[in-house]
Design a protein around this motif. Structure first.
Motif, short mmCIF file in Angstrom:
data_model
loop_
_atom_site.label_atom_id
_atom_site.label_comp_id
_atom_site.label_asym_id
_atom_site.label_seq_id
_atom_site.Cartn_x
_atom_site.Cartn_y
_atom_site.Cartn_z
N SER A 248 15.53 -8.14 -10.73
CA SER A 248 14.88 -6.88 -11.33
C SER A 248 13.99 -6.19 -10.32
CB SER A 248 14.97 -6.57 -12.64
OG SER A 248 13.62 -7.68 -13.24
N ASN A 249 13.57 -5.28 -10.34
CA ASN A 249 12.99 -4.11 -9.68
C ASN A 249 10.88 -4.70 -9.76
OD1 ASN A 249 15.16 -3.73 -7.81
ND2 ASN A 249 14.46 -1.14 -7.93
N SER A 250 11.03 -5.00 -11.30
CA SER A 250 9.82 -5.28 -11.60
C SER A 250 9.85 -6.61 -11.49
CB SER A 250 9.68 -4.71 -13.15
OG SER A 250 10.39 -5.80 -14.35
N GLU A 251 9.81 -7.06 -11.38
CA GLU A 251 9.24 -9.31 -11.17
C GLU A 251 9.71 -9.13 -9.97
OE1 GLU A 251 11.87 -12.23 -14.10
OE2 GLU A 251 13.60 -10.98 -12.94
N VAL A 252 10.51 -8.65 -9.13
CA VAL A 252 10.66 -8.49 -7.53
C VAL A 252 8.91 -8.32 -7.12
CG1 VAL A 252 11.19 -7.76 -5.32
CG2 VAL A 252 13.19 -8.12 -6.98
N LYS B 208 1.07 -1.04 -0.06
CA LYS B 208 0.00 -0.03 -0.14
C LYS B 208 1.02 0.80 0.27
CE LYS B 208 -2.82 -1.00 3.68
NZ LYS B 208 -3.64 -0.62 5.05
N GLU B 209 2.05 1.11 0.77
CA GLU B 209 2.52 1.77 0.60
C GLU B 209 3.46 2.90 -0.69
OE1 GLU B 209 4.73 1.62 4.45
OE2 GLU B 209 3.08 2.08 5.68
N GLY B 210 3.75 1.32 -1.34
CA GLY B 210 5.04 0.71 -2.08
C GLY B 210 6.51 1.31 -1.76
N SER B 211 5.90 0.13 -0.99
CA SER B 211 7.52 0.59 -0.50
C SER B 211 7.88 -0.65 -0.73
CB SER B 211 8.36 1.09 0.53
OG SER B 211 6.95 0.46 2.05
N CYS B 212 6.82 -2.31 -1.51
CA CYS B 212 6.97 -3.31 -1.18
C CYS B 212 8.71 -3.75 -1.56
CB CYS B 212 6.36 -4.23 -1.81
SG CYS B 212 6.43 -4.01 -3.93
#
Length: 570
Positions: free
Chosen positions: A491-495, A474-478
């Motif tokens: 890669s960040n997108s995969e995570v 929810k906070e965008g910090s996953c």
């Protein structure tokens, strides 16, 4: 030219040979045509002689080496007994550490095994013979021993002709006797009416002498099909307790791999094939163990998938109930992801491979296996890793079989592991494919974070891994949820995509969770956008809709301590 010697001990069986002539080097090579090529080297020069081991066919081509060996167990799994001793030839292998019952088990499991027998001269162990039965009968030695031959000893042509010479005249005689009697009676009576009546009597006698074959072909065929079906499904080997004791060095503590609610698990090694195994021994104090044992054998022996652990056999002897699995050298998934020193061995690609392998195994259980299976106890300790770190789902003691039209089941005895149980199952005993999906989502988030779902506690309230992942989402910090050892390999997108998939799987309402078909499809197609997840289950409550519907369904069941599984349409 050669003096061959056969050697056998606890670890190996082999032949040696010596030669009377003087050569620098002698060796043999089996080539693809089935010939045995013999090579000699003298003063650096090599010569060879080829020996045809296979009888040539009509065309002169020697490619029918296995014509005399049972193909696909064509001679069946039954063995006939005869007196004598097996010869020590190149077709015979032996093991001094096998009892005769295990010798029979291994011979039955290998269609190329023609016969087996006890070791000679009163020694413990057994011998296995691979080769032609016709050749074997010529080589059998006289002695006080028993040889068991697959399908029985073949009859030779002379015996067959002798049998025909006796059977054909006898059959003809049986036909001629009533026929001659009929002619005599017809001649004696002389009158047409009496002849007709007598003919009827003779026909009646004929029927009594030669009754028509029973017209139950379909019925007999059905019985045969059932019997064949039973034999076909009996692929599970039955081991003796003495063999398992030997394989595990009498259940030595150093061979113990771990212990769960079912009982201890030991590493072992079969002496005959040298195969490493995992031996799961039912604890004598386990109350539910015998039921789980039968359930696991019933379920897993029918399953075949690369992401499911393979059951090799079992042992049921006296009070012992033991399952024998293929050995997984890298133990279980929790052994790596929750250990700070071993986490580094699982980079991002390996973790993705593990997640996708678990998903494929679950999809097979839910959709493509011969039986639709709900695992009900999916967790990291039940995900085993082979030598290449490929995942295999194990422990089917709690599993349930669903029919093609079944959607949901209910039990009054909730089993499983806290932290992996879906809310509808943990609170109301309701389970379905979506229960396994929930467990998969928990495992996915644990693999990415390297942390357990129930290991988070704060001073004001309990905060588990799911709630932590949801708050970060929810906070965008996953990305902060990710195991720190993965930062250099992903890669960040995969995570983010995998965390989102995990949150979709652990949503509170079962109807909101994806099926395993959806999970596999979305994980393999990165271009597809994932839906937004809803709040996950924290085990604090169920939505009013699910709670009300569950309460209304619950009134239809008797409340007692028995384990009951029933099916309901949604």
């Amino acid at each position: 030219m050669y003096n061959f010697s056969f050697h056998s001990n606890a670890n190996e069986a082999f032949y040696t040979f010596s030669i009377s002539k003087n050569y620098d080097l002698v060796w043999f090579v089996m080539n693809y045509t089935g010939n045995l090529d013999q090579y000699f080297m003298v003063d650096g020069k090599i010569s060879s002689v080829s020996h045809a081991l296979c009888e040539p066919s009509a065309s002169g081509i020697t490619e029918m080496c296995f014509s005399s060996i049972p193909s696909h167990c064509g001679d069946g799994a039954n063995f006939s007994r005869m007196n004598g001793l097996l010869p020590s030839t190149s077709n015979t292998t032996g093991s001094p550490n096998m009892v005769i019952t295990d010798c029979e088990t291994f011979c039955k499991a290998n269609c190329s095994c023609t016969a087996f027998a006890s070791m000679q001269n009163g020694q413990a162990g057994c011998q296995l013979y691979y080769g032609s039965k016709q050749v074997l009968l010529k080589l059998i030695q006289n002695g006080e021993g028993l040889i068991y031959i697959r399908g029985g000893a073949p009859r030779d042509a002379k015996q067959w002709k002798l049998w025909l010479a006796v059977a054909v005249p006898l059959a003809s005689l049986l036909v001629l006797i009533p026929f001659s009697l009929s002619c005599y009676l017809r001649w004696r009576k002389g009158l047409k009416e009496e002849e007709t009546q007598q003919g009827a009597n003779i026909n009646s006698d004929w029927v009594r002498l030669f009754p028509a074959p029973p017209s139950h072909c379909d019925e007999v065929k059905g019985v045969n099909n059932v019997e064949l079906g039973i034999h076909k499904d009996q692929e599970l080997l039955i081991f003796s307790f003495s063999t398992i004791e030997t394989a595990t060095n009498y259940f030595a503590e150093c061979n113990k791999l771990g212990e769960g609610g079912y009982g201890p698990v030991y590493k072992g090694k079969l002496l005959v094939e040298g195969q490493e195994i995992a031996v799961k021994r039912l604890s004598k104090i386990s109350k539910q163990g015998s039921l789980e044992f039968k359930n696991e054998v019933k379920v897993i022996c029918k399953l075949q998938h690369r992401n499911l652990v393979r059951l090799l056999g079992c042992c049921i002897e006296a009070e012992e109930s033991i399952l024998i699995y293929e050995y997984m050298p890298n133990k279980s998934l929790d052994f790596f992801i929750f250990d700070s020193t071993k986490q580094v061995l699982l980079d991002w690609r390996r973790r993705i491979n593990i997640i996708e392998g678990i998903a494929q195994g679950l999809l097979y259980l839910h959709k493509y296996s011969r039986l639709r299976i709900i695992h009900r106890d999916l967790k990291t300790s039940n995900i085993l890793l082979d030598s290449d770190m490929n995942p295999k789902i194990s422990d089917f003691g709690m599993a349930r079989i669903f029919g093609d039209n079944d959607i949901r089941g209910k039990t009054n005895r909730v089993v499983g592991t806290f932290g992996y149980m879906s809310p509808e199952y943990g609170m109301y005993g309701l389970f379905s494919e979506k229960s396994d999906v929930y467990s998969f989502g928990v495992i996915l988030l644990e693999i990415i974070s390297g942390e357990k779902n129930i290991a988070f506690f704060e001073t004001d309230h309990t905060l588990n891994l799911l709630s932590k992942a949801w708050n970060m989402w929810k906070e965008g910090s996953c990305m902060e949820l990710m195991d720190s050892t993965l930062r250099a390999s992903c890669s960040n997108s995969e995570v983010v995509r995998y965390i989102q998939m995990g949150l979709l799987c652990v949503q509170e309402r079962a109807i909101d969770r994806p099926t395993m078909s959806d999970v596999v499809s979305l994980l393999s197609n990165q271009s597809f956008a994932l839906p937004q997840p809803k709040e996950p289950a924290f085990f604090s409550h169920l939505s009013s809709i699910d709670a009300d519907s569950s309460s209304s369904r619950q009134r239809h069941y008797s409340q007692n301590d028995m384990t009951i599984s029933e099916v309901h349409g949604r």
